[in-house]
Design a protein around this motif. Structure first.
Motif, short mmCIF file in Angstrom:
data_model
loop_
_atom_site.label_atom_id
_atom_site.label_comp_id
_atom_site.label_asym_id
_atom_site.label_seq_id
_atom_site.Cartn_x
_atom_site.Cartn_y
_atom_site.Cartn_z
N ARG A 30 44.28 51.23 36.93
CA ARG A 30 43.22 52.07 36.55
C ARG A 30 41.92 51.44 36.21
O ARG A 30 42.08 50.74 35.34
CB ARG A 30 43.87 52.92 35.45
N LEU A 31 40.89 51.86 37.04
CA LEU A 31 39.67 51.42 36.74
C LEU A 31 39.03 52.28 35.11
O LEU A 31 39.73 53.30 34.99
CB LEU A 31 38.70 51.78 37.85
N PRO A 32 37.93 51.70 34.87
CA PRO A 32 37.73 52.55 33.65
C PRO A 32 36.99 53.85 33.72
O PRO A 32 37.40 54.67 32.57
CB PRO A 32 36.34 51.58 33.23
N ASN A 33 36.76 54.20 34.96
CA ASN A 33 36.40 55.61 35.39
C ASN A 33 37.65 56.47 35.69
O ASN A 33 37.52 57.73 35.98
CB ASN A 33 35.36 55.80 36.33
#
Length: 137
Positions: A30-33
């Motif tokens: 999962r990316l920060p966004n």
């Protein structure tokens, strides 16, 4: 890579990839966004999942054995419960049955094509038995 790119690379629809994730078969980062980031290694993992599903295994069984399969050629043996072993033995028997059926069908198609080619090469258009045993198919 984003899910659209994984779909392009594997030919598996995004909806199905999300289902695999829900079933615990895929674990993208999962990316920060909050977006999913599907690593390059998941291209092979998706192909492996598809192959196991096509062979008749359920997602439940696949989820249990995936940790043992780093890639199609490497298997890490770990303790398995008796139910999993029995399920895998049953699946293997079903695969053997499918392979035998596919082999018979392939052989029948090959025999038919050979007979058609022989007949065509002779210029013969009349009725001829096509089955190696002499009976028409």
């Amino acid at each position: 890579m984003w899910i659209g790119r994984l779909t392009e690379r594997t030919g598996v629809p995004a909806r199905l990839l999300r289902y695999y994730e829900e079933q615990g078969l895929l674990t993208p980062e999962r990316l920060p966004n909050g977006y999913r980031d599907y690593g390059e290694h998941l291209v092979g993992r998706v192909a492996q999942i598809r192959g196991l599903l096509d062979a008749g295994l359920t997602t439940s069984i696949i989820r249990q054995i995936l940790p043992c399969l780093d890639d199609p050629c490497t298997i890490h043996v770990r303790d398995a419960d008796p139910d999993l072993i029995a399920a895998l033995e049953h699946q293997r028997e079903q695969m053997d049955d499918k392979i035998a059926c596919l082999t018979r069908n392939r052989d029948a198609i090959s025999a038919y094509l050979d007979a058609v080619r022989r007949r065509t090469s002779r210029g013969d258009r009349g009725p001829q038995p096509l089955h190696p045993g002499g009976a028409d198919l």
